[in-house]
Write a protein that holds these residues in place. Structure first.
Motif, short mmCIF file in Angstrom:
data_model
loop_
_atom_site.label_atom_id
_atom_site.label_comp_id
_atom_site.label_asym_id
_atom_site.label_seq_id
_atom_site.Cartn_x
_atom_site.Cartn_y
_atom_site.Cartn_z
N THR A 257 0.85 -1.19 0.00
CA THR A 257 0.00 0.00 0.00
C THR A 257 0.88 1.24 0.00
O THR A 257 2.12 1.14 0.08
N ARG A 262 -0.42 -4.37 3.76
CA ARG A 262 -1.61 -4.78 4.50
C ARG A 262 -1.89 -6.25 4.21
O ARG A 262 -1.54 -6.76 3.14
N CYS A 264 -4.62 -9.25 3.64
CA CYS A 264 -6.00 -9.46 3.22
C CYS A 264 -6.22 -10.94 2.95
O CYS A 264 -5.26 -11.71 2.76
#
Length: 325
Positions: A257, A262, A264
């Motif tokens: 990012t 991040r 997920c």
């Protein structure tokens, strides 16, 4: 080498009762047009593969028959009865089983065309429909013990109650089934029955808020309701009545990012294993094709040329001779 007898060695094969074929199913599945390769047609998945052909469905039926017979002794004696039923399916006499890849494909093709026609008639010109993809704990089943048909009835009640509470009076609903697992066993594997709801028109924020109250998030179901505009692509409609099923394997992924990275959760498709495919086939055969279609404020009736169509159910009107079940 001799072995100790297992408990099921003493049990004779027992066949689950095959559901009575409804009038609507018979009319649809007797129509040879639905078994062909003409329209409707669509592209499937991220790779945009052409939809399944009649020849591919026939091959899948024969493979499933072999698998059912091979795994019958170790999983479910009902599997042999289902395999025998599917083995008898031919162009002259269709088995009409919910587990049959050829009959299920024909039902899907009818469902796709009938649902699109219903939406076109139920909405003013120039407006768009809405597709809801809810997931509820009522549709989750632990594998290995068989998929009870009562699960489908419970899920139907939850979905129809939610639509009614939101003030949505008409909808066409198809039931999909998936086997969900995590690559590193972060959650227990489970079957998931999840509806795909087609609603005429665009939903208001208030209607969506009410629906979300009926489908709350949890650790197992982090995103229980997806709302999307229907763009008229037949692939979106056909997905609600798939004739083929697989495993949804979840895995964690790190993505970059602007502020770093991040984590997920993504999913990828995998084929069903033997025991899973047999367990699902026995369930689909027990419930039949018609039970995978839920009509909310709608009904099935024959149109002017004798085809089975989906229409708005005007509750005050008495049941006429053209209405089907």
């Amino acid at each position: 080498m001799n072995r100790e007898p297992l408990p099921f060695d003493y049990l004779p094969p027992v066949s689950l009762p095959h559901p009575k074929v409804t009038r609507a199913e018979a009319l649809v599945l007797f129509d040879v047009q639905h078994y062909g390769d003409g329209p409707p047609q669509w592209l499937e998945g991220r790779l945009k593969r052409p939809c399944q052909t009649a020849a591919q469905a026939a091959v899948e039926r024969l493979r499933l028959v072999q698998r059912l017979r091979r795994f019958a002794a170790r999983t479910d004696f009902n599997a042999e009865a289902v395999g025998n039923r599917l083995d008898c399916c031919c162009t002259e006499v269709r088995c009409m089983s919910g587990a049959c890849p050829e009959c299920a494909r024909a039902w899907q093709r009818w469902f796709t065309a009938a649902t699109e026609e219903f939406l076109a008639h139920a909405m003013p010109a120039g407006t768009r429909g809405t597709i809801l993809s809810p997931v509820h704990a009522a549709g989750i089943v632990v594998p290995g013990g068989g998929l009870p048909p009562a699960t489908l009835h419970r899920l139907k009640g939850v979905v129809c109650d939610a639509l009614t509470a939101a003030g949505l009076t008409t909808a066409v609903i198809g039931i999909d089934v998936s086997y969900n697992e995590h690559l590193t066993a972060d959650f227990r594997p489970h079957w998931s029955l999840h509806p795909r709801v087609f609603v005429p028109g665009v939903l208001t924020a208030s209607e969506v808020k009410t629906l979300r109250m009926y489908f709350p998030p949890s650790d197992l179901i982090p995103r229980p309701l997806k709302v999307a505009a229907f763009d008229g692509n037949p692939a979106g409609t056909a997905y609600g009545m798939k004739p083929a099923f697989g495993r949804r394997q979840s895995y964690e992924q790190i993505k970059p990012t602007a502020n770093g990275t991040r984590q997920c959760r993504n999913t990828r498709g995998r084929p069903l294993r033997g025991t899973e495919a047999v367990e699902l086939a026995v369930f689909l055969d027990a419930v039949g094709l018609r039970q995978r279609l839920i009509l909310h404020g709608t009904m099935l009736e024959r149109d002017r040329i004798g085809k089975v169509a989906i229409r708005v159910d005007h509750r005050l009107r008495e049941q006429g001779p053209g209405r089907l079940r």
